[in-house]
Design a protein around this motif. Structure first.
Motif, PDB file in Angstrom:
ATOM      1  N   GLY A  84      25.713   3.463 -46.393  1.00 12.16           N
ATOM      2  CA  GLY A  84      26.202   2.375 -45.548  1.00 12.16           C
ATOM      3  C   GLY A  84      27.175   2.734 -44.455  1.00 12.16           C
ATOM      4  N   VAL A  85      27.708   3.967 -44.438  1.00 13.25           N
ATOM      5  CA  VAL A  85      28.681   4.322 -43.403  1.00 13.25           C
ATOM      6  C   VAL A  85      27.970   4.444 -42.047  1.00 13.25           C
ATOM      7  N   GLU A  86      28.480   3.721 -41.059  1.00 15.18           N
ATOM      8  CA  GLU A  86      27.863   3.731 -39.735  1.00 15.18           C
ATOM      9  C   GLU A  86      28.770   4.320 -38.663  1.00 15.18           C
ATOM     10  N   LYS A  87      30.059   4.071 -38.792  1.00 17.52           N
ATOM     11  CA  LYS A  87      30.967   4.466 -37.720  1.00 17.52           C
ATOM     12  C   LYS A  87      32.221   5.141 -38.275  1.00 17.52           C
ATOM     13  N   VAL A  88      32.617   6.241 -37.629  1.00 19.72           N
ATOM     14  CA  VAL A  88      33.858   6.953 -37.946  1.00 19.72           C
ATOM     15  C   VAL A  88      34.529   7.301 -36.623  1.00 19.72           C
ATOM     16  N   ASP A  89      35.811   7.049 -36.500  1.00 20.22           N
ATOM     17  CA  ASP A  89      36.522   7.369 -35.264  1.00 20.22           C
ATOM     18  C   ASP A  89      36.988   8.818 -35.228  1.00 20.22           C
ATOM     19  N   LEU A  90      37.558   9.294 -36.321  1.00 21.95           N
ATOM     20  CA  LEU A  90      38.139  10.636 -36.356  1.00 21.95           C
ATOM     21  C   LEU A  90      37.790  11.324 -37.664  1.00 21.95           C
ATOM     22  N   ILE A  91      37.264  12.537 -37.565  1.00 24.61           N
ATOM     23  CA  ILE A  91      36.950  13.355 -38.735  1.00 24.61           C
ATOM     24  C   ILE A  91      37.938  14.515 -38.774  1.00 24.61           C
ATOM     25  N   ILE A  92      38.669  14.628 -39.877  1.00 30.35           N
ATOM     26  CA  ILE A  92      39.704  15.656 -40.024  1.00 30.35           C
ATOM     27  C   ILE A  92      39.231  16.691 -41.032  1.00 30.35           C
ATOM     28  N   SER A  93      39.280  17.959 -40.662  1.00 23.90           N
ATOM     29  CA  SER A  93      38.825  19.007 -41.577  1.00 23.90           C
ATOM     30  C   SER A  93      39.458  20.338 -41.182  1.00 23.90           C
ATOM     31  N   ASP A  94      39.164  21.376 -41.973  1.00 24.27           N
ATOM     32  CA  ASP A  94      39.586  22.715 -41.580  1.00 24.27           C
ATOM     33  C   ASP A  94      38.636  23.215 -40.494  1.00 24.27           C
ATOM     34  N   GLY A  95      38.804  24.454 -40.069  1.00 29.28           N
ATOM     35  CA  GLY A  95      37.991  24.959 -38.963  1.00 29.28           C
ATOM     36  C   GLY A  95      36.751  25.707 -39.382  1.00 29.28           C
ATOM     37  N   HIS A  96      36.161  25.327 -40.517  1.00 29.29           N
ATOM     38  CA  HIS A  96      34.975  26.036 -40.982  1.00 29.29           C
ATOM     39  C   HIS A  96      33.857  25.949 -39.947  1.00 29.29           C
ATOM     40  N   LYS A  97      33.213  27.070 -39.697  1.00 31.40           N
ATOM     41  CA  LYS A  97      32.160  27.151 -38.700  1.00 31.40           C
ATOM     42  C   LYS A  97      31.028  26.158 -39.001  1.00 31.40           C
ATOM     43  N   GLY A  98      30.669  25.374 -38.051  1.00 31.63           N
ATOM     44  CA  GLY A  98      29.548  24.454 -38.194  1.00 31.63           C
ATOM     45  C   GLY A  98      29.935  23.017 -38.464  1.00 31.63           C
ATOM     46  N   ILE A  99      31.167  22.780 -38.959  1.00 29.77           N
ATOM     47  CA  ILE A  99      31.519  21.417 -39.337  1.00 29.77           C
ATOM     48  C   ILE A  99      31.718  20.528 -38.113  1.00 29.77           C
ATOM     49  N   LYS A 100      32.259  21.089 -37.028  1.00 30.46           N
ATOM     50  CA  LYS A 100      32.481  20.297 -35.812  1.00 30.46           C
ATOM     51  C   LYS A 100      31.152  19.786 -35.263  1.00 30.46           C
ATOM     52  N   LYS A 101      30.159  20.663 -35.231  1.00 32.96           N
ATOM     53  CA  LYS A 101      28.829  20.284 -34.739  1.00 32.96           C
ATOM     54  C   LYS A 101      28.194  19.246 -35.657  1.00 32.96           C
ATOM     55  N   ALA A 102      28.304  19.461 -36.959  1.00 34.29           N
ATOM     56  CA  ALA A 102      27.722  18.519 -37.917  1.00 34.29           C
ATOM     57  C   ALA A 102      28.374  17.151 -37.790  1.00 34.29           C
ATOM     58  N   ALA A 103      29.687  17.125 -37.574  1.00 31.86           N
ATOM     59  CA  ALA A 103      30.410  15.858 -37.449  1.00 31.86           C
ATOM     60  C   ALA A 103      29.971  15.099 -36.200  1.00 31.86           C
ATOM     61  N   SER A 104      29.852  15.801 -35.074  1.00 33.24           N
ATOM     62  CA  SER A 104      29.487  15.134 -33.821  1.00 33.24           C
ATOM     63  C   SER A 104      28.054  14.620 -33.837  1.00 33.24           C
ATOM     64  N   GLU A 105      27.171  15.335 -34.526  1.00 29.99           N
ATOM     65  CA  GLU A 105      25.770  14.913 -34.575  1.00 29.99           C
ATOM     66  C   GLU A 105      25.544  13.810 -35.611  1.00 29.99           C
ATOM     67  N   SER A 106      26.308  13.824 -36.673  1.00 33.59           N
ATOM     68  CA  SER A 106      26.115  12.822 -37.725  1.00 33.59           C
ATOM     69  C   SER A 106      26.756  11.495 -37.355  1.00 33.59           C
ATOM     70  N   PHE A 107      27.930  11.554 -36.733  1.00 31.53           N
ATOM     71  CA  PHE A 107      28.628  10.330 -36.341  1.00 31.53           C
ATOM     72  C   PHE A 107      28.891  10.384 -34.834  1.00 31.53           C
ATOM     73  N   VAL A 108      27.872   9.979 -34.072  1.00 23.89           N
ATOM     74  CA  VAL A 108      27.955  10.019 -32.609  1.00 23.89           C
ATOM     75  C   VAL A 108      29.100   9.128 -32.138  1.00 23.89           C
ATOM     76  N   GLY A 109      29.932   9.666 -31.253  1.00 23.05           N
ATOM     77  CA  GLY A 109      31.065   8.904 -30.743  1.00 23.05           C
ATOM     78  C   GLY A 109      32.363   9.176 -31.473  1.00 23.05           C
ATOM     79  N   SER A 110      32.286   9.960 -32.536  1.00 29.86           N
ATOM     80  CA  SER A 110      33.498  10.278 -33.291  1.00 29.86           C
ATOM     81  C   SER A 110      34.215  11.467 -32.644  1.00 29.86           C
TER      82      SER A 110
END
Length: 401
Positions: free
Chosen positions: A222-248
């Motif tokens: 059911g999750v549709e929208k996220v404004d900010l995703i906070i994580s460590d700098g593991h390679k690949g997570i930034k790309k996964a976050a932007s593609e999974s939650f567009v606009g975050s």
């Protein structure tokens, strides 16, 4: 004292001398006798028969009892906790053991059966005073599996302003040997300001693809929208976050940012460089932070070129939180809320050290997550009320990240 039908009758000739001799001990013994009587009546109601009673409505049989201590304001009460042959009787007076303890028992017993650890099983079982019958283990596993299923399939909110994501590694038996597996955990902050552990999932590795799959699980619920995703700098997570939650947006945890920075800084310069970094991170807005960063880059361009490149590549990701309400900055600049939960997980998993399977990991972590969520309902994590006033008030307070 006698128990007749549903009434407890006291013998005053026995009771009075007891209270006169020692009031504290007298009340303690009275409380002890009352609770033991209640336990017995509760057990009789469960099995459908009294002691030595034969009837066609009997549902179970006695299987002895075990002494349990219950701490009360009267002192420690020695209770005789009855057991049924099926192992299913649970008194309403006190839990046999907490949900977390049940998870530990289930995991440890499974480990024991697969030859993981014998001494640890014995020590933990002894400490928890648990009767390890086949019925007990079966009932615990069934109860915990139901809890895991409910936790991982229940609908989630469509909108979480903040989403914290991290992974920790645990040793898990894969059928032939023990391997290190990534346990991914997501914590969301609702638009009402409350924290909630949303999901826990187990993957063979921590990668961009595994994070995409993890985010897909959240979206399916059911999750549709996220404004900010906070994580460590593991390679690949930034790309996964932007593609999974567009606009975050993505926030690189400032704690991890500084840890990685210190790896390329000479020991003698650490103090001064950290002071400069803290000035940047405490800027009122992104423009001020950029101005401070440009000054820092100019100062270290010749003496520390690796530091300057690191800042160029990573600083803007570590400053994303500055675009959000100032009163939230201390809560969203890092993954500290997840680190605290991970610390509790590690404290409990250290009991065994290695897990016999993925299910045993979830049986331990999910009850901990459910209990944590219940505690977090007592207080909001962030507030969207009176943001202007809050920002002005926090002008007077600074914190070293």
């Amino acid at each position: 004292m006698e128990v007749k039908e549903n009434k407890i009758e006291f013998d005053l000739q026995e009771l009075a001398p007891l209270l006169i001799a020692n009031k504290t001990e007298g009340f303690r013994q009275i409380g002890e006798k009352i609770l033991n009587a209640i336990l017995e009546k509760e057990f009789e109601a469960y099995i459908g028969a009294g002691r030595h009673e034969r009837n066609e409505e009997r549902r179970d049989y006695r299987n002895g009892h075990k002494e349990r201590q219950l701490k009360t304001t009267l002192g420690k009460l020695n209770l005789l906790r009855p057991y049924a042959r099926s192992g299913k009787f649970e008194t309403k007076l006190f839990e046999n053991y907490s949900r977390i303890d049940k998870a530990l028992v289930s995991m440890i017993v499974e480990s024991y059966l697969k030859g993981v650890s014998t001494r640890k099983v014995e020590s933990v079982v002894s400490a928890l005073d648990i009767e390890l019958s086949h019925a007990t283990v079966s009932n615990l596993s069934h109860e915990l599996d139901e809890l895991v299923t409910e936790f991982k399939t229940s609908p989630l909110r469509p909108y979480y302003p903040y989403l914290y994501v991290d992974a920790l590694y645990l040793k898990v038996f894969n059928g032939s040997r023990f391997v290190s597996k990534a346990v991914m955990i997501a914590i969301g902050v609702t638009d009402e300001g409350y924290r909630e552990i949303l999901d826990i999932d187990i993957n063979h590795e921590e990668s961009g693809a595994s994070y995409e799959s993890f985010f897909d699980l959240l979206k399916e619920r059911g999750v549709e929208k996220v404004d900010l995703i906070i994580s460590d700098g593991h390679k690949g997570i930034k790309k996964a976050a932007s593609e999974s939650f567009v606009g975050s947006s993505w926030q690189l945890c400032t704690v991890h940012f500084k840890r990685n920075l210190l790896k390329i800084v000479p020991q003698k310069d650490i103090k001064s460089i950290l002071e400069d970094i803290n000035v940047i991170l405490h800027s009122k807005n992104i423009q001020d932070a950029i101005d401070h960063a440009n000054g820092m880059a100019a100062a270290y361009e010749v003496s520390h070129p690796k530091l300057v490149k690191f800042l160029s590549d990573n600083l803007m990701d570590a400053l994303t939180f500055l675009a959000f309400p100032k009163s939230h900055h201390r809560k969203i600049h890092s993954t500290n809320v997840l680190e605290r939960f991970n610390k509790e997980v590690k404290r409990r998993t250290k009991v065994v050290g290695a897990f016999p399977g993925d299910n045993s990991v979830l049986r331990l972590l999910v009850p901990l997550a459910v209990d944590t969520n219940a505690k977090w309902l007592d207080r909001k994590y962030v507030s969207w009320d009176n943001l202007v006033q809050s920002d002005e008030a926090e002008e007077e307070f600074t914190e070293n990240f």
